[in-house]
Design an enzyme around this catalytic site. Structure first.
Site: not given
Ligand code: NAP
Length: 255
Positions: A16-17, A156, A189, A191
């Site tokens: 995802l995302g 976090y 972002i 997501t």
């Molecule tokens: P997301 O949309 O929640 O996607 C994350 C993916 O990782 C999901 O498929 C999730 O599955 C999976 N996941 C969760 N726990 C896991 C585990 N224990 N082992 C393997 N996979 C796991 O997140 P995102 O927004 O794309 O974020 C991706 C990364 O960027 C993260 O590290 C986040 O902290 C970082 N980030 C994001 C943002 C933002 O604004 N989006 C900003 C700064 C940093 P589930 O859906 O089942 O949890």
């Protein structure tokens, strides 16, 4: 478009995302990619759809907080595609939106288990493959909240600060092996992670608008804004870049 021709990458949380966008852009740039996630149905479907388009890609179930699963999945990617050059430590969770004094130990530990220990386990089991390959690129998703903070989700913010310094340590430790390590610091972002986080607030639509205005560019980013940073750090274009912080945040931290 062959910026990653011949490279093999593993992307955690690749279903995802941001992770999904990174998988897609890296495939388009010529890499073979292993998708590691806990969402098996969605992950398998994504891998099948991309594979049907002719891309070298496969899915592995991998909870990054479980060392046995991590070793098996990372070894599986290297075995399937012949080596491992790039690890994108992307899997992460936001955790509960509570002030520090209301958090339980279990709530704290869960966020650290995925966001910090997960990066440790995946890096630990990727390094032997990268040493064997003679070089490598570790790309760790930290956050603007590894650089500055906010009055919410304490576990976090702690976890993303940890990832920032783990990256620099590994950059120093593995530079002699020509393994680079860099962190990416996204602003908000759009997501599922952000959507769920904003839904935990009293007025999600107001929170969405308020969040957008925190970025001087006036809006949240999209997954591809980060995925292109991943492509750059995975590629040889960044061969002199290690221990660095790639901030992609619409100006959030420039204030
Ligand atoms: P997301 O949309 O929640 O996607 C994350 C993916 O990782 C999901 O498929 C999730 O599955 C999976 N996941 C969760 N726990 C896991 C585990 N224990 N082992 C393997 N996979 C796991 O997140 P995102 O927004 O794309 O974020 C991706 C990364 O960027 C993260 O590290 C986040 O902290 C970082 N980030 C994001 C943002 C933002 O604004 N989006 C900003 C700064 C940093 P589930 O859906 O089942 O949890």
């Amino acid at each position: 478009m062959a910026r990653l021709k011949g490279k093999v990458a593993a992307v955690t949380g690749g279903t995802l995302g941001i992770g999904k966008a990174a998988v897609e852009r890296m495939l388009e740039e010529g890499a073979a990619v292993g998708i590691l996630d806990v969402l098996d149905k969605e992950g398998e479907a994504l891998a099948t759809a991309l594979s049907n388009k002719g891309y070298p890609v496969a899915y592995w179930h991998c909870d990054v907080s479980d060392e046995t699963q991590v070793k098996s999945a990372i070894d599986g990617v290297a075995e399937r595609f012949g080596k491992l050059d790039v690890l994108v430590n992307n899997a992460g969770i936001a955790g509960p939106n509570k002030p520090t004094h209301e958090l339980t130990e279990d709530e704290w530990d869960l966020v650290q288990a995925v966001n910090v220990k997960g990066v440790f386990f995946c890096t630990k089991h990727a390094i032997p493959h990268m040493k064997k390959a003679g070089s490598g690129s570790l790309i760790n998703l930290s956050s603007i909240y590894g650089l500055v903070s906010a009055p919410d989700i304490p576990p976090y913010h702690a976890s993303k600060g940890a990832v920032r310094l783990m990256t620099k340590t590994d950059a120093l430790l593995y530079a002699p092996d020509r393994i680079r390590a860099n962190s990416i610091h996204p602003g908000f972002i759009w997501t599922p992670l952000v959507e769920h986080h904003l839904q935990s607030t009293a007025d999600p639509e107001a929170a969405r608008q308020a969040t957008a205005t925190l970025h001087p560019l006036g809006h949240m980013g999209e997954p591809d804004d980060i995925a292109w940073g991943v492509v750059y750090l995975a590629s040889d274009e960044s061969k002199f870049v290690t221990g660095s912080e790639l901030v992609i945040d619409g100006g959030y931290t420039a204030r």
